[in-house]
Enzyme design. Structure first.
Site, PDB file in Angstrom:
ATOM      1  N   ARG A   1       0.679  -1.240   0.035  1.00 25.99           N
ATOM      2  CA  ARG A   1      -0.071  -0.019   0.139  1.00 25.99           C
ATOM      3  C   ARG A   1       0.955   1.073  -0.104  1.00 25.99           C
ATOM      4  O   ARG A   1       0.754   2.411  -0.668  1.00 25.99           O
ATOM      5  CB  ARG A   1      -0.874  -0.096   1.304  1.00 25.99           C
ATOM      6  CG  ARG A   1      -1.728   1.187   1.389  1.00 25.99           C
ATOM      7  CD  ARG A   1      -2.129   1.192   2.934  1.00 25.99           C
ATOM      8  NE  ARG A   1      -2.843   0.134   3.514  1.00 25.99           N
ATOM      9  CZ  ARG A   1      -2.872  -0.381   4.676  1.00 25.99           C
ATOM     10  NH1 ARG A   1      -1.803   0.234   5.439  1.00 25.99           N
ATOM     11  NH2 ARG A   1      -3.695  -1.269   4.915  1.00 25.99           N
TER      12      ARG A   1
ATOM     13  N   ASN B   1      -6.513   2.091   7.572  1.00 22.05           N
ATOM     14  CA  ASN B   1      -6.312   2.103   8.947  1.00 22.05           C
ATOM     15  C   ASN B   1      -5.785   0.934   9.434  1.00 22.05           C
ATOM     16  O   ASN B   1      -6.607  -0.057   9.680  1.00 22.05           O
ATOM     17  CB  ASN B   1      -7.509   2.711   9.708  1.00 22.05           C
ATOM     18  CG  ASN B   1      -7.161   3.050  11.206  1.00 22.05           C
ATOM     19  OD1 ASN B   1      -6.236   2.667  11.767  1.00 22.05           O
ATOM     20  ND2 ASN B   1      -7.891   3.928  11.510  1.00 22.05           N
ATOM     21  N   ASP B   2      -4.654   0.602   9.595  1.00 18.92           N
ATOM     22  CA  ASP B   2      -4.086  -0.642  10.019  1.00 18.92           C
ATOM     23  C   ASP B   2      -4.367  -1.035  11.423  1.00 18.92           C
ATOM     24  O   ASP B   2      -4.231  -2.261  11.792  1.00 18.92           O
ATOM     25  CB  ASP B   2      -2.314  -0.485  10.300  1.00 18.92           C
ATOM     26  CG  ASP B   2      -1.681  -0.638   8.714  1.00 18.92           C
ATOM     27  OD1 ASP B   2      -2.167  -1.201   8.210  1.00 18.92           O
ATOM     28  OD2 ASP B   2      -0.845   0.203   8.628  1.00 18.92           O
ATOM     29  N   CYS B   3      -4.888  -0.032  12.153  1.00 14.72           N
ATOM     30  CA  CYS B   3      -5.310  -0.325  13.590  1.00 14.72           C
ATOM     31  C   CYS B   3      -6.982  -0.552  13.769  1.00 14.72           C
ATOM     32  O   CYS B   3      -7.378  -0.731  14.871  1.00 14.72           O
ATOM     33  CB  CYS B   3      -4.779   0.679  14.290  1.00 14.72           C
ATOM     34  SG  CYS B   3      -3.049   0.923  14.274  1.00 14.72           S
TER      35      CYS B   3
ATOM     36  N   ASN C   1      -8.971  -3.164  13.445  1.00 15.41           N
ATOM     37  CA  ASN C   1      -9.048  -4.540  13.221  1.00 15.41           C
ATOM     38  C   ASN C   1     -10.472  -5.202  13.651  1.00 15.41           C
ATOM     39  O   ASN C   1     -10.558  -5.629  14.926  1.00 15.41           O
ATOM     40  CB  ASN C   1      -7.840  -5.316  14.015  1.00 15.41           C
ATOM     41  CG  ASN C   1      -6.684  -4.422  13.822  1.00 15.41           C
ATOM     42  OD1 ASN C   1      -5.907  -4.023  14.881  1.00 15.41           O
ATOM     43  ND2 ASN C   1      -6.115  -4.504  12.389  1.00 15.41           N
TER      44      ASN C   1
END
Ligand code: BGC
Ligand code: NOJ
Length: 816
Positions: free
Chosen positions: A364, A486-488, A490
């Site tokens: 990404r 937004n990797d966070c 989840n």
């Protein structure tokens, strides 16, 4: 408060005191040999891969901070006093000090008791070595007898192993000193064919290669025994900690200057090299010696430095602007472009915050970085695209990262970030718009680097889009997988056991959490792919991509609109996220930005409503926060986001990367004042005056500025390696100033602040040079036609000019 100033003519940031709030760093190297260097000489070097080919040691999170680097010590042999001309490591109070960070070089100068020292650090183009040119001047009235000591601590190549595997490492270290050159030849496990060398242009009074011998046991870098004593011990390291130090004696008459060159380099044997004797590295030394000799020469060093400066002039000349705002000009013309080139080289691997060990090249991230550098280095952008695409899986899915040395997908991290594949479409679209090189679409590119699996790059793009379409959730929105941008966030984590964390629960198979952000990204990517398909003559396919984009737009309107803004997601249980129905996390910035960028809601007033909500609920004087209200406690079902304290990182920090999406969205709706206002809030140069609050470097963007819920609101972190660089470059140059490469030519559609009367720009594009003059005589307006070489052209697209041509474009912005 400032700690330095910009020198725009020299394209340098000049730091005038060493104790900056944080180490203010720069990068050396443009191609394969790289280094980080701070304003006090701290940092480390590596060849290609900061994890696997680390030349020198650096201890992150150390105290005192930023110790370990390319150090020079000076010693007055008449009284034994010694100091570091770069301040660290001795931190002697200097009589004058100045560090100049330039484009791929840094120069640190200081004076102490009449001795002036100036050290220039840079990596010559095309070489795998770094030069330290030290000039020492005696400004006293009488002769000075000095000793100079160099110092680097070698890393045993694999940086991870180097900090953990001591049972092995303490026995592997090997060095050799031949004709004054220190060779660090510790063998690396898999490949025994490379070494580092550390050379000096002067005859040596002595050397040290054993760290304990140089420092003295139980001593630190501020008090090396060799320097204190004024004598090296000609030590040879056997295991333990290999180190490099030269001792040079210099005798300077009053007013005299002496130049000493040090080289730290990497050498790799050709695969088929003959060893003599077998198994040794003797051959290499014979091959490397001429390289060393050449670069120890002062004239060569000076010419190499000029070549480096020319290299940057050429790159940066691609886009230059002159606006009423100096902060805009220096960011667009110099620092933002430079930062984009650094993110091209580093991705997210090595910085003051990235240890060089944890993260390789992001799928990404690298696609987005491309938006910021493709115009400067289109050939390398092409190579990068093909490398990235070759890590894609045949499902269309992607490894989240790959290792720069091997170019293989990183198995430790894996995939499942469902936005990843779509960024490839945006990356390729940016390349096509810049170059017009449609042939790239026919390049044969494998899946997961497997020989025999090659298909065209165009087929990779098809699969990127079908990856989303094959993974739609209960509301018809794209499944989020492990996370999206937004990797966070989840959302497929949940816990049946009290006390479980998102990390232990991981991602539940078959999780049905959905992302409105990916829906927006999908619309954008599908529209781009439709244009690419149409350009290739695939009319039916183009039509089907357009229909899919339209359908997804409808789904967003139905399930992604919350009444005053775009919702963020639906979690594993089908609960909406980013809605007024939530207690916290009611509104997120990402879908507001991405949906409007994709054109969603521009026609029906919802985009405008969403942007008004951003202004009302998310904007602060230091930038726009990621979401509100911040999560005040931990929710396992939301994942990492709620593990951050309120106001930091993804939990309502000002995640700068997302701010330009809003700037672009504002420009799209014609609101130049808002777009530019948001731009200035996070422009580091415009924040220079509050360096004591901002704390990071005032010449590059940081990933995050602490949000309004944080006690340190306004404090930046994670400078340099961030998608903020590329996206801000896009926001200001392509949308606010409006100079936008398009499939069929250069588009010029500025949306500038109402009180600007215009600006000028030069843009090199597909071989031609466009001299652009924009005027805004009667308040905020847009262009509806252009005057190209004196001829009126309707619309905002400059027709393509032949390579070599210089084209004059006049643009008048008029209120509608
Ligand atoms: C950070 C993210 C980052 C991720 C990388 C998280 O802890 O908050 O910004 O992208 O780590 O793995
Ligand atoms: C930093 C990562 O490099 C990027 O890929 C991600 O989108 C942001 N963090 C947000 O989580």
């Amino acid at each position: 408060m400032r700690f330095g100033h910009f020198d725009d003519d020299r394209r340098e940031y000049v730091i005038d005191r060493p104790d900056t709030p944080l180490p203010w760093i720069n990068y050396l190297g443009t191609d394969s040999y790289f280094g980080i260097v701070s304003n006090t000489g701290g940092g480390y070097s590596f060849y290609r891969d900061a994890k696997l080919r680390r030349l020198t040691r650096y201890r992150y999170n150390n105290a005192p901070r930023d110790l370990g680097g390319r150090y020079v010590y000076l010693r007055d042999d008449s009284d034994g006093r010694y100091w570091s001309p770069s301040w660290q490591p001795t931190r002697t109070e200097l009589d004058s000090y100045e560090a100049r960070h330039g484009l791929s070089y840094t120069q640190i100068s200081s004076t102490y008791r009449g001795i002036h020292a100036e050290t220039l650090y840079y990596v010559p183009l095309g070489e795998t070595l770094e030069v330290w040119r030290v000039r020492v001047t005696n400004r006293r009235h009488n002769r000075a007898e000095l000793s100079l000591f160099s110092s680097v601590e070698f890393c045993l190549w694999d940086a991870q192993d180097d900090t953990t595997n001591f049972q092995r490492n303490f026995s592997t270290g090997q060095v050799e000193v031949v004709d004054g050159v220190i060779y660090h030849k510790t063998e690396y496990r898999e490949r025994r064919d490379h070494f580092a060398y550390f050379a000096c242009s002067e005859p040596l009074a002595g050397f040290d290669t054993d760290r304990d011998a140089f420092l003295g046991p139980y001593r630190g870098w501020e008090t090396p025994i060799a320097v204190e004593r004024g004598r090296a011990s000609d030590s040879i390291a056997n295991g333990w900690a290999p180190h490099g130090s030269h001792h040079v004696k210099i005798s300077l008459a009053a007013g005299e200057t002496k130049e000493i060159v040090f080289l730290l380099g990497y050498w790799e044997n050709p695969r088929d090299a003959k060893f003599d004797p077998p198994g040794s590295q003797t051959v290499n030394k014979r091959l490397v010696r001429p390289v060393i000799e050449r670069w120890l020469d002062g004239d060569t060093v000076e010419r190499g430095f000029e070549a480096l400066r020319d290299h940057w002039t050429k790159l940066l000349d691609t886009v230059t602007v002159r606006t009423p705002d100096a902060d805009t000009d220096r960011m667009v013309n110099i620092w933002n472009a430079y930062q984009c080139m650094v993110t091209f080289n580093m991705s997210r691997s090595a910085s003051g915050y990235e240890s060089g060990i944890g993260r390789g090249m992001g799928f990404r991230d690298s696609n987005q970085d491309l938006l910021g550098f493709v115009h400067m280095i289109p050939e390398r952008a092409k190579e990068r695209i093909l490398d990235i695409a070759a890590t894609q899986l045949d499902t269309g899915g992607a490894y989240h990262q790959y290792q720069p040395l091997t170019k293989r997908g990183n198995n430790d991290i894996g995939g499942g970030f469902n936005d990843d594949p779509l960024w490839l479409v945006l990356g390729v679209a940016a390349y096509l718009k810049e170059t017009g090189d449609k042939a790239i679409l026919d390049e044969a590119v494998p899946f997961d680097n497997k020989p025999g699996s090659e298909v065209s790059l165009y087929e990779h793009l098809r699969r990127s889009v079908s990856y989303t379409l094959d993974r739609l959730g209960p509301h018809g929105l794209p499944l989020i997988g492990r996370a999206d941008w937004n990797d966070c966030l989840n959302l497929n984590c949940f816990s049946e056991e009290p006390g479980e964390s998102f990390q232990t629960t991981g991602n539940r198979e078959g999780g049905v959490a959905e992302s409105v952000f990916i829906a927006g990204l999908f619309v954008l990517a599908a529209k781009e792919l439709a244009e690419i398909a149409a350009g290739c003559g695939f009319a039916d396919e183009a039509e089907s991509y357009r229909q899919n984009a339209e359908k997804m737009t409808g789904t967003i309107a139905e399930h992604g609109w919350d009444g005053a803004w775009f919702r963020r997601a639906y979690d594993y249980f089908g609960t909406v996220i980013g809605s007024s129905e939530n207690a916290e996390g009611q509104i997120f910035i990402e879908p507001q930005g991405m949906c409007v960028l994709a054109g969603v809601g521009l026609g029906d007033g919802t985009a405008a409503r969403a942007l008004d909500s951003v202004a009302e609920r998310l904007a602060t004087p230091h930038g726009i926060v990621l979401q509100q209200p911040a999560y005040s406690s931990y929710h396992v079902e939301l994942g990492e986001i709620s593990t951050y304290p309120p106001g930091y990182k993804e939990n309502a920090g000002i995640f700068c990367h997302t701010n330009p999406w809003i700037m672009i969205a504002e420009a799209m709706r014609g609101n130049g004042d808002a777009a530019y206002d948001y731009y200035r809030r996070i422009n580091p140069s415009a924040r220079e005056d509050i360096s004591e609050v901002h704390r990071c470097e005032p010449y590059v963007y940081a990933q995050m500025i602490a949000g309004k819920d944080a006690p340190t609101h306004g404090e930046a972190k994670n400078s340099w390696l961030t998608g903020t660089a590329a996206w801000n470059f896009a926001a200001i140059s392509q949308w606010i100033l409006g100079l936008r490469a398009d499939f069929d030519g250069l588009r010029i559609d500025p949306v500038i602040p109402g009180d600007w009367d215009g600006f000028t720009a030069t843009r090199r594009f597909r071989g031609a040079t466009y001299e652009i003059e924009v005027r805004q005589p009667n308040g905020p307006g847009r262009a509806d036609h252009l005057v190209v070489d004196g001829t009126r052209v309707e619309g905002t697209l400059v027709p393509l000019a032949p390579a070599g041509a210089t084209v004059r474009v006049e643009v008048t912005l008029t209120p509608s």
